[in-house]
Design a protein around this motif. Structure first.
Motif, PDB file in Angstrom:
ATOM      1  N   ASN A 207      38.165  37.546  58.054  1.00  0.00           N
ATOM      2  CA  ASN A 207      38.272  36.133  58.433  1.00  0.00           C
ATOM      3  C   ASN A 207      39.622  35.549  58.041  1.00  0.00           C
ATOM      4  N   ALA A 208      40.147  35.958  56.891  1.00  0.00           N
ATOM      5  CA  ALA A 208      41.452  35.450  56.461  1.00  0.00           C
ATOM      6  C   ALA A 208      42.546  35.890  57.442  1.00  0.00           C
ATOM      7  N   PHE A 209      42.479  37.128  57.906  1.00  0.00           N
ATOM      8  CA  PHE A 209      43.491  37.615  58.857  1.00  0.00           C
ATOM      9  C   PHE A 209      43.390  36.872  60.192  1.00  0.00           C
ATOM     10  N   ASP A 263      35.775  31.012  53.600  1.00  0.00           N
ATOM     11  CA  ASP A 263      36.073  32.372  53.138  1.00  0.00           C
ATOM     12  C   ASP A 263      37.477  32.474  52.549  1.00  0.00           C
ATOM     13  N   ILE A 264      38.418  31.749  53.143  1.00  0.00           N
ATOM     14  CA  ILE A 264      39.776  31.801  52.583  1.00  0.00           C
ATOM     15  C   ILE A 264      39.796  31.120  51.216  1.00  0.00           C
ATOM     16  N   LEU A 265      39.112  29.976  51.119  1.00  0.00           N
ATOM     17  CA  LEU A 265      39.069  29.294  49.816  1.00  0.00           C
ATOM     18  C   LEU A 265      38.476  30.227  48.759  1.00  0.00           C
ATOM     19  N   ASN A 266      37.507  30.985  49.197  1.00  0.00           N
ATOM     20  CA  ASN A 266      36.882  31.952  48.305  1.00  0.00           C
ATOM     21  C   ASN A 266      37.859  33.028  47.853  1.00  0.00           C
ATOM     22  N   LEU A 267      38.616  33.507  48.820  1.00  0.00           N
ATOM     23  CA  LEU A 267      39.622  34.536  48.529  1.00  0.00           C
ATOM     24  C   LEU A 267      40.670  33.988  47.565  1.00  0.00           C
ATOM     25  N   VAL A 268      41.067  32.741  47.811  1.00  0.00           N
ATOM     26  CA  VAL A 268      42.058  32.090  46.959  1.00  0.00           C
ATOM     27  C   VAL A 268      41.487  31.926  45.551  1.00  0.00           C
ATOM     28  N   TYR A 269      40.246  31.519  45.498  1.00  0.00           N
ATOM     29  CA  TYR A 269      39.614  31.277  44.194  1.00  0.00           C
ATOM     30  C   TYR A 269      39.484  32.577  43.393  1.00  0.00           C
ATOM     31  N   ILE A 270      39.052  33.619  44.080  1.00  0.00           N
ATOM     32  CA  ILE A 270      38.922  34.913  43.392  1.00  0.00           C
ATOM     33  C   ILE A 270      40.294  35.362  42.880  1.00  0.00           C
ATOM     34  N   SER A 271      41.320  35.219  43.731  1.00  0.00           N
ATOM     35  CA  SER A 271      42.666  35.650  43.335  1.00  0.00           C
ATOM     36  C   SER A 271      43.145  34.856  42.120  1.00  0.00           C
ATOM     37  N   ARG A 272      42.908  33.559  42.148  1.00  0.00           N
ATOM     38  CA  ARG A 272      43.319  32.730  40.991  1.00  0.00           C
ATOM     39  C   ARG A 272      42.572  33.142  39.729  1.00  0.00           C
ATOM     40  N   THR A 277      48.541  34.560  41.106  1.00  0.00           N
ATOM     41  CA  THR A 277      49.018  33.291  41.663  1.00  0.00           C
ATOM     42  C   THR A 277      49.667  33.450  43.033  1.00  0.00           C
ATOM     43  N   GLU A 278      50.528  34.457  43.184  1.00  0.00           N
ATOM     44  CA  GLU A 278      51.243  34.619  44.464  1.00  0.00           C
ATOM     45  C   GLU A 278      50.268  34.963  45.583  1.00  0.00           C
ATOM     46  N   VAL A 279      49.291  35.799  45.268  1.00  0.00           N
ATOM     47  CA  VAL A 279      48.299  36.182  46.291  1.00  0.00           C
ATOM     48  C   VAL A 279      47.512  34.939  46.710  1.00  0.00           C
ATOM     49  N   ALA A 280      47.091  34.176  45.714  1.00  0.00           N
ATOM     50  CA  ALA A 280      46.306  32.955  45.999  1.00  0.00           C
ATOM     51  C   ALA A 280      47.125  31.971  46.829  1.00  0.00           C
TER      52      ALA A 280
END
Ligand code: UDX
Length: 455
Positions: A207-209, A263-272, A277-280
């Motif tokens: 979904n992010a892609f 789903d992106i917010l989720n991905l960002v949250y997991i990365s954080r 930080t850069e991935v998020a």
């Protein structure tokens, strides 16, 4: 589940929900009244219901009888506490797990169908093992890739099905049991098996892609509006490169739907959470761009109506987040409407499938103004020609096919002049409309207008 039931008449599928009104609607003899509008779904339900597809509120009985249980509850973005606005709220998943553990008297395969943050299966496993009565549970991840509006087709002919599970012999047997079900109509080579974490993460990443492609082309659409380039031509030119491909390159007023943003917010949250930080930040930019696109569209309407829409009437064609669905979750229309209402515009909405109740609920949810004001300023019309009558401008928010075939001469005649159209989907034939006399502003192209005003 309806499609599984249709394709596997030998498998008994029981869909349970606590909401009895909803289950009653799924059991309505007239399949036009089922709660979800989705092309072809009524026929699928009609074929399987009562044969091997059942809808019930007796959750405990269904758990007790089942060998395999799909958890398909919602996992909205958290609205409170840690992870507020970003992480997924797993409350409903946990309640399901506890109920399954409490009720189960025989071994079960539990399938995560809801989209979940990575490593949720572990939490599920914990709850099942520690609160269960000693029966064995296998947890599988089986993310869903269907898109709304084409759900039945996507399920009948998926690009791939993904099943994640443990690599223990019991885990492998559970994976095989689910693969066997899908293999009733999907070729084996399209059923991918992975470990649980890869499967969970793949859903978020897919979904992010997809969303990233839309934000990328939308970013370019803004540049096109400042130059002589046309974003449709750019899309076609880059999409012809087989490495890029033509899909998901349609510039728009911004993506919506229940999945992409969440789903992106989720991905960002997991990365954080892992300190990446850069991935998020990288993925968060997809959302930032999407919010910008919605705001930019709305602002453009104001600017083009001589910098004020106060007291002006604007027609919205479309409210759903895409065509062929009555789903409005995260629809760009909601945010564009909110922006214009803050500018004191009056809005008349027509959508072929979305109800008046839903439109008001979407606006009330934002809490930008009293509910009474939303009802005062926004009128929902059941006839598109009424919606477009005596308005200063028309905004196309959803790409419903029927909009293309309207009698645009008639609409033009009944509109205030200059008659402006803001096509947030690049759906309409701008040349034809300008011949009639409209001034058309599409996404990612310069505004076009006829040189002379028609008599
Ligand atoms: C998406 C994924 O496509 C699907 O695989 C996943 O299972 C769930 O999320 P969905 O949200 O139903 O499906 O619809 P999709 O067709 O992906 O459209 C999402 C949003 O992007 C819509 O608002 C759509 O209008 C918009 N969009 C899509 C564009 O703006 N441009 C495009 O080129 C494609």
């Amino acid at each position: 589940m309806a499609v599984i039931a249709k394709q596997c008449p030998h498998v008994k599928v029981t869909v349970v929900d606590l909401n009895s009104a909803r289950i009653a609607a799924w059991n309505d003899p007239d399949t036009d009244n089922i709660p979800v509008y989705e092309p072809g779904l009524g026929d699928v339900v009609a074929e399987a219901r009562g044969r091997n597809l059942f809808f019930s509120t007796d959750v405990d009985k269904a758990i007790d009888e089942a060998q395999m249980i799909f958890i398909s509850v919602n996992t909205p973005t958290k609205t409170y506490g840690a992870g507020k606005g970003m992480g997924a709220d797993l409350k409903w998943i946990e309640l399901c797990a506890r109920q399954i553990a409490r009720v189960s008297k025989s071994d079960k395969i539990v399938v995560e169908k809801s989209t979940l943050p990575v490593r949720t299966a572990e939490a599920l496993k914990d709850i099942l093992q520690f609160t269960g009565s000693g029966v064995a549970f296998q947890v599988l991840s089986n993310p869903e890739f269907l898109a709304e509006g084409t759900a039945v087709q996507d399920l009948l002919m998926p690009d791939r099905v993904l099943v994640g599970g443990d690599s223990t012999p019991e885990g492998k047997a559970a994976i095989e049991a689910l693969v066997e079900i899908y293999n009733n109509w999907i070729p084996r080579e399209r059923i991918l098996t992975t470990n649980v974490w890869s499967s969970e993460l793949s859903k978020l990443v897919a979904n992010a892609f997809l969303a990233q492609r839309i934000s990328s082309i939308n970013a370019i659409s803004e540049l096109c509006e400042k130059t002589e380039a046309d974003v449709n031509e750019v899309s076609r030119a880059i999409g012809a490169d087989s490495r890029i491909g033509p899909k998901f390159l349609k510039a728009s007023v911004g993506f919506g739907g229940s999945c992409f943003q969440k789903d992106i917010l989720n991905l960002v949250y997991i990365s954080r959470t892992f300190g990446l930080t850069e991935v998020a930040d990288y993925w968060e930019q997809v959302i930032i761009m999407n919010d910008h696109q919605k705001r930019r569209f709305a602002f453009n309407v104001v600017r083009n109506l001589y910098n004020t829409v106060s007291g002006k009437k604007i027609a919205f064609l479309g409210w759903a987040f895409k065509k062929d669905t009555n789903d409005t979750r995260e629809s760009a229309a909601i945010y564009v409407a909110d922006f214009l209402l803050n500018e004191q515009a009056e809005i008349k909405v027509y959508d072929p499938k979305v109800t008046e109740k839903q439109i008001y609920a979407d606006l009330d949810y934002l809490e930008s103004r009293p509910a009474a004001d939303n009802r005062e300023l926004v009128k929902v019309e059941s006839d598109p020609y009424e919606a477009c009558k005596n308005v200063h401008a028309i905004a196309v928010l959803t790409e419903w096919d029927e909009f293309k075939d309207y009698d645009w001469e008639r609409i033009y005649d009944n509109m205030l002049k200059p008659a402006k159209i803001f096509d947030g989907r690049n759906l309409l034939d701008a040349e034809k409309l300008t011949d009639i006399g409209f001034i058309v502003q599409s996404i990612g192209a310069k505004s076009i207008t006829r040189k002379t005003v028609p008599a």
